[in-house]
Write an enzyme that holds these catalytic residues in place. Structure first.
Site, PDB file in Angstrom:
ATOM      1  N   HIS A  86      12.655   5.776  14.112  1.00 38.51           N
ATOM      2  CA  HIS A  86      12.631   6.319  12.760  1.00 38.51           C
ATOM      3  C   HIS A  86      13.148   7.758  12.827  1.00 38.51           C
ATOM      4  O   HIS A  86      12.723   8.531  13.677  1.00 38.51           O
ATOM      5  CB  HIS A  86      11.200   6.300  12.215  1.00 38.51           C
ATOM      6  CG  HIS A  86      11.109   6.568  10.747  1.00 38.51           C
ATOM      7  ND1 HIS A  86      11.314   7.810  10.204  1.00 38.51           N
ATOM      8  CD2 HIS A  86      10.829   5.749   9.695  1.00 38.51           C
ATOM      9  CE1 HIS A  86      11.157   7.751   8.892  1.00 38.51           C
ATOM     10  NE2 HIS A  86      10.867   6.515   8.564  1.00 38.51           N
ATOM     11  N   ARG A 105       2.486   8.397  10.870  1.00 38.93           N
ATOM     12  CA  ARG A 105       1.988   9.769  10.862  1.00 38.93           C
ATOM     13  C   ARG A 105       0.876   9.981  11.871  1.00 38.93           C
ATOM     14  O   ARG A 105       0.761  11.038  12.491  1.00 38.93           O
ATOM     15  CB  ARG A 105       1.452  10.136   9.470  1.00 38.93           C
ATOM     16  CG  ARG A 105       2.488  10.284   8.392  1.00 38.93           C
ATOM     17  CD  ARG A 105       1.827  10.697   7.082  1.00 38.93           C
ATOM     18  NE  ARG A 105       2.779  10.797   5.987  1.00 38.93           N
ATOM     19  CZ  ARG A 105       3.128   9.788   5.208  1.00 38.93           C
ATOM     20  NH1 ARG A 105       2.586   8.592   5.404  1.00 38.93           N
ATOM     21  NH2 ARG A 105       4.008   9.957   4.233  1.00 38.93           N
ATOM     22  N   GLU A 130      -0.241  -8.999  -1.545  1.00 46.98           N
ATOM     23  CA  GLU A 130      -0.786  -8.565  -0.248  1.00 46.98           C
ATOM     24  C   GLU A 130      -2.029  -7.695  -0.467  1.00 46.98           C
ATOM     25  O   GLU A 130      -2.196  -6.613   0.094  1.00 46.98           O
ATOM     26  CB  GLU A 130       0.265  -7.815   0.576  1.00 46.98           C
ATOM     27  CG  GLU A 130      -0.108  -7.726   2.064  1.00 46.98           C
ATOM     28  CD  GLU A 130       0.879  -6.899   2.878  1.00 46.98           C
ATOM     29  OE1 GLU A 130       1.619  -7.515   3.670  1.00 46.98           O
ATOM     30  OE2 GLU A 130       0.914  -5.663   2.731  1.00 46.98           O
ATOM     31  N   HIS A 137       6.332   5.021  14.627  1.00 45.19           N
ATOM     32  CA  HIS A 137       6.787   6.048  13.694  1.00 45.19           C
ATOM     33  C   HIS A 137       5.695   6.569  12.764  1.00 45.19           C
ATOM     34  O   HIS A 137       5.946   7.463  11.958  1.00 45.19           O
ATOM     35  CB  HIS A 137       7.905   5.479  12.810  1.00 45.19           C
ATOM     36  CG  HIS A 137       7.423   4.423  11.863  1.00 45.19           C
ATOM     37  ND1 HIS A 137       7.274   3.109  12.230  1.00 45.19           N
ATOM     38  CD2 HIS A 137       7.039   4.501  10.562  1.00 45.19           C
ATOM     39  CE1 HIS A 137       6.832   2.414  11.212  1.00 45.19           C
ATOM     40  NE2 HIS A 137       6.677   3.228  10.180  1.00 45.19           N
ATOM     41  N   ASP A 173       0.799  -1.221   0.000  1.00 47.58           N
ATOM     42  CA  ASP A 173       0.000   0.000   0.000  1.00 47.58           C
ATOM     43  C   ASP A 173       0.832   1.271   0.000  1.00 47.58           C
ATOM     44  O   ASP A 173       0.389   2.316   0.457  1.00 47.58           O
ATOM     45  CB  ASP A 173      -0.916   0.009   1.231  1.00 47.58           C
ATOM     46  CG  ASP A 173      -0.153  -0.324   2.514  1.00 47.58           C
ATOM     47  OD1 ASP A 173       1.063  -0.055   2.569  1.00 47.58           O
ATOM     48  OD2 ASP A 173      -0.765  -0.856   3.453  1.00 47.58           O
ATOM     49  N   GLU A 232      -2.112   4.967   3.348  1.00 47.75           N
ATOM     50  CA  GLU A 232      -2.055   3.582   2.896  1.00 47.75           C
ATOM     51  C   GLU A 232      -3.421   2.977   2.602  1.00 47.75           C
ATOM     52  O   GLU A 232      -3.578   2.200   1.656  1.00 47.75           O
ATOM     53  CB  GLU A 232      -1.315   2.726   3.925  1.00 47.75           C
ATOM     54  CG  GLU A 232       0.191   2.955   3.975  1.00 47.75           C
ATOM     55  CD  GLU A 232       0.603   4.166   4.787  1.00 47.75           C
ATOM     56  OE1 GLU A 232       1.821   4.432   4.882  1.00 47.75           O
ATOM     57  OE2 GLU A 232      -0.279   4.855   5.348  1.00 47.75           O
TER      58      GLU A 232
END
Length: 849
Positions: A253, A222, A122, A220, A100, A136
């Site tokens: 990250h 958003r 996937e 990590h 994604d 995503e």
């Protein structure tokens, strides 16, 4: 571009998770003898390269789209355009995309537009909330809508696809290829065909010997920014303090939001939490296998941990991988402190041995074989399709006929200032020709590669090229406006070298006509604009200020924010006469929203030079404060911190010197222009130019003392070579100068690392002396902070134990404020190199800074 005789299957790989999950598919395709091409978008650079190396995959095509400050708009446009060009050249029979990511989504769109079949590995994961995870969830839905074949990892994913209207006959339940990759790396670790970093392995082994629970943390995403991530980290810190018998590993990250949260919470010096930058996939698998339980907001790690029988706390509000939840192997806790605490209590008591149906909920390790078996059966049919060059293709660009009201602008010099200026002028409706003598640069820019590393440069360049508002050339052309933006370096005698400016002026003179306007943006000594105007008069027999117009308008932009500041900053416009000022002002009115201040050319020239010279003077004072404080054993950063408590004092932070293409150069132009009136300016420049020498002397002194006390060669790790924090620019960098000299010093073994500077550029400069940050820290006897990158500030303080540390940029300085009777006290005063690092064998030395 790769050449193929057959129609290959083309794999798109852009990020580390894609690399991990596509590696088994690639190997299965190769085993099956199916022609295969790997196209890496390089949405992630170093992280993806490490994965491809681990799985022994060399991309056939690298799009190299990664840019500093890249965002979703840039990624989408870059991948869409570059994959279109790739697909037309390769003529693949099938495009395989995974998961994604933005790379997968944009590449799938390019394939769809060109009529190429798409296989989605996937497929079918859903949260049914288009905002979570962002972007995503939207990406995977869009890919599902346009894919030809859907390789779903689980029955739940199949059900999701059917619920969204995907035809049953196009869906194939295969298992998740991440389990294939996981088993492959586990085998490599168990057979010792790959090595594990000593810092990771040693801490894991020691924790196991002490019978401690091992906890892996990754966070990590958003959705966790602006609040949630800090809540999560604070709970983790509290739990780690309350449970000293747990050993935490947090490979963070390096996103600025994550870095900020870690610093705010203060995880750098916790005895039972190991903080480090992202680990390679083999280290991640090793940690997952060693962990008692896992806290993560990563989708892939949810799958991997459960496949290894490890309980997972999902640090999201929703997850698209519900199989682990439903089977009892995972627990959604989000960022709620009470839920996280309850989850850790649950995970700590989770059975160490789990049933097979739990560990195989995401697959049995043979997913890639099933995917490739399907492709093999369809391959002949797929090869019957050809890529259609439809009307979606852009026709060759031809210079359009200009409307009489549209002005033509020629920008000379397509570097950090010239190219953005050309693009902004084109965006405002002008036809702009970019002129440069570098044929390779012109070719790259014409192909859509801006060369410069500046946010938005790629997409803005592509837009003005596509709209035919801009083109680049090595042949000077007539225009209405000529903007000179070429470099003006200094000579060894500290004089301005105006060779490039006069060469540009000569090119302008060859096509200059009555009514034209010549604007100089290059930094030049006071009085130069009038001399250039006279030069143009001599070359053309036209009268400056009457037949053509000349003005000086200096740039005032900050790298990393150039496009915004070109438009919003105030500008100074100085003509050789009033008419020239007014003509130049009309040009800038087209795109500048800030104020335009009209003045004379000499005033504008001097304003530009004193702006940077004033900053230079402030830095020189800070450097002399540093030298004074250090000479008597005081910490200069603490001295300045306290001095700045005065309401009218604002002393800057001292560093290892002054760099960049402006501040380190422009003051010398003032000295050249006013040799009798610039004693202070000259002294300031000498103070700042001498700072790197002082730093080198301090490091050399410390190395010599180390050699007296120890046997062998002293290894020195130099942290940072950029000219300022958090940028990749090394122009006039004092840190780079220091590093070059020390790397060439045979009395020590100096290593260099900088996470912001391109690794290839570092390799070119320093060859085998370039180290990773963790590798350098492991080997170093002396650690030297030269640039205060935020990522350096997060170095786990345990890694600095038993090393000598020199900090020339204040990276480790934190104000020590202890409340005392309602006030703040800085007692006792700290020494020059006193960082309160546990067990660190640093002796106070008044000469360290």
């Amino acid at each position: 571009m790769v050449e193929t005789k057959e129609s290959p299957v083309l794999l798109i790989i852009g990020t580390r998770p894609e690399g991990i999950k596509m590696a088994p598919v690639y190997r299965a395709l190769k085993r099956a003898g199916i022609p295969t091409v790997v196209c890496s978008t390089m949405q992630h650079n170093q992280l993806l390269t490490e994965v491809l190396d681990l799985f022994e995959i060399t991309p056939d095509i690298s799009l190299n789209i990664m840019r500093s400050g890249q965002d979703l708009f840039y990624l989408t446009q870059a991948v869409l355009q570059k994959t279109k060009e790739t697909f037309l050249a390769v003529q693949p029979s099938l495009i395989l995309v995974q998961g994604d990511t933005t790379s997968s989504m944009a590449a799938a769109m390019a394939a769809f537009y060109l009529g190429i079949p798409i296989g989605h590995v996937e497929a079918g994961l859903r949260t049914d909330d288009i905002q979570i995870p962002f972007p995503e969830e939207m990406n995977r839905r869009l890919i599902s809508m346009i894919s030809t074949y859907h390789f779903a990892p689980t029955p739940a994913a199949v059900a999701n696809l059917l619920a969204h209207g995907i035809a049953h006959e196009t869906i194939f339940c295969t298992g998740n290829t991440v389990v294939d990759a996981l088993h492959s790396i586990q085998e490599k670790i168990n057979t010792r065909s790959v090595s594990i970093r000593p810092d990771i392995k040693d801490r894991v082994m020691l924790s196991k010997q002490k019978g401690r629970d091992i906890v892996l943390l990754t966070v990590h995403r958003r959705e966790s920014f602006n609040g949630p991530i800090e809540r999560i980290l604070r709970v983790v810190k509290e739990w780690a303090v309350e449970h000293p018998d747990t050993e935490w590993f947090y490979p963070y990250h390096p996103n600025p939001q994550v870095v900020k949260a870690i610093r705010n919470v203060g995880l750098m010096d916790m005895p039972n939490l190991y903080l480090c930058e992202p680990v390679s996939y083999k280290e991640l698998v090793y940690l997952l296998d060693a962990a008692t339980y896992v806290l993560t907001d990563s989708g892939g790690i949810q799958e991997e941990a459960i496949s290894l029988g490890k309980p997972v706390l999902v640090l999201r509000e929703k997850t698209e991988r519900m199989e682990g939840i439903l089977i009892g192997g995972a627990y959604v806790v989000g960022s709620d402190p009470e839920a996280i605490r309850a989850g850790m209590e649950w995970a700590a008591s989770y059975p160490r041995r789990v049933k097979r149906e739990v560990s195989q909920v995401y697959g049995d390790g043979h997913a890639a074989e099933r995917i490739v078996a399907f492709i093999q059966a369809k391959y002949d049919q797929l090869c019957g399709k050809t890529v259609q060059k439809t009307s979606h293709e852009q026709v060759p660009v031809k210079q359009r006929e200009r409307n009489a009201s549209v002005k033509k602008v020629a920008v000379l010099g397509l570097g950090y200032i010239g190219l953005p200026t050309a693009i902004v002028a084109a965006e405002s409706g002008n036809t702009v020709v970019g002129f440069d003598i570098d044929e390779k640069r012109v070719a790259a820019i014409s192909g859509g590669n801006p060369i410069i590393h500046e946010p938005e440069a790629y997409e803005k360049l592509r837009f003005v090229l596509g709209s035919q508002q801009f083109y680049a050339t090595t042949v000077m052309e007539p225009a209405d406006y000529f903007v000179i933006a070429v470099p003006t370096p200094i000579t060894e005698d500290k004089l301005a070298n105006l060779d490039h400016v006069y060469a540009a002026a000569e090119s302008v003179a060859s096509v200059l006509c009555a009514g034209n306007v010549v604007i100089i943006e290059s930094t030049i000594p006071v009085g130069s604009t009038e001399k250039i105007a006279a030069f143009l008069e001599e070359k053309t027999n036209l009268k400056a200020g009457v037949d053509f117009f000349v003005a000086y308008c200096p740039e005032r932009v900050l790298p990393g924010n150039i496009f915004h500041e070109l438009v919003t900053n105030d500008r100074i416009v100085g003509g050789i006469n009033s008419a020239s000022s007014q003509e130049a002002q009309q040009f800038y009115k087209q795109f500048v929203t800030g104020n335009l201040y009209v003045t004379t050319a000499q005033t504008a020239e001097m304003v530009k030079l004193i702006e940077n010279s004033a900053r230079d003077a402030q830095l020189a004072f800070a450097h002399q404060v540093s030298s004074m404080a250090s000479s008597i054993g005081l910490n200069p950063y603490e001295v300045i911190d306290l001095a700045n408590k005065h309401p009218r004092v604002n002393i800057l932070k001292p560093t290892c010197g002054v760099g960049g293409h402006c501040i380190a150069v422009d003051p010398w132009f003032l000295v050249e222009s006013f040799p009798q009136h610039t004693q202070l300016v000259r002294t300031v420049r000498e103070v700042n130019d001498d700072k790197p020498k002082e730093v080198i002397s301090s490091i050399t002194k410390r190395v010599n003392q180390w050699r007296k006390d120890n046997i062998g060669t002293c290894t020195v790790l130099l942290l940072g070579v950029g000219y300022k924090p958090n940028v990749e620019d090394v122009r006039e960098s004092p840190a780079l100068l220091i590093a070059k000299q020390l790397v060439g010093d045979s009395t020590m073994h100096a290593l260099v690392t900088d996470p912001h500077v391109d690794r290839a550029e570092l390799d070119t400069i320093f060859d085998d002396r370039v180290a990773s940050m963790i590798g350098g820290l492991e080997r170093a006897d002396i650690v030297v902070f030269l640039v205060a990158h935020d990522r350096f500030k997060l170095i786990d303080r345990k890694l600095l134990e038993h090393k000598q540390v020199l900090d020339f940029c204040g990276a480790l300085y934190e104000p020590l404020r202890t409340p005392h009777d309602g006030e703040e006290t800085y007692w006792p005063s700290r020494g020059a190199m006193d960082f309160f690092i546990v067990n660190q064998n640093i002796k106070r030395d008044s000469s360290t800074l």
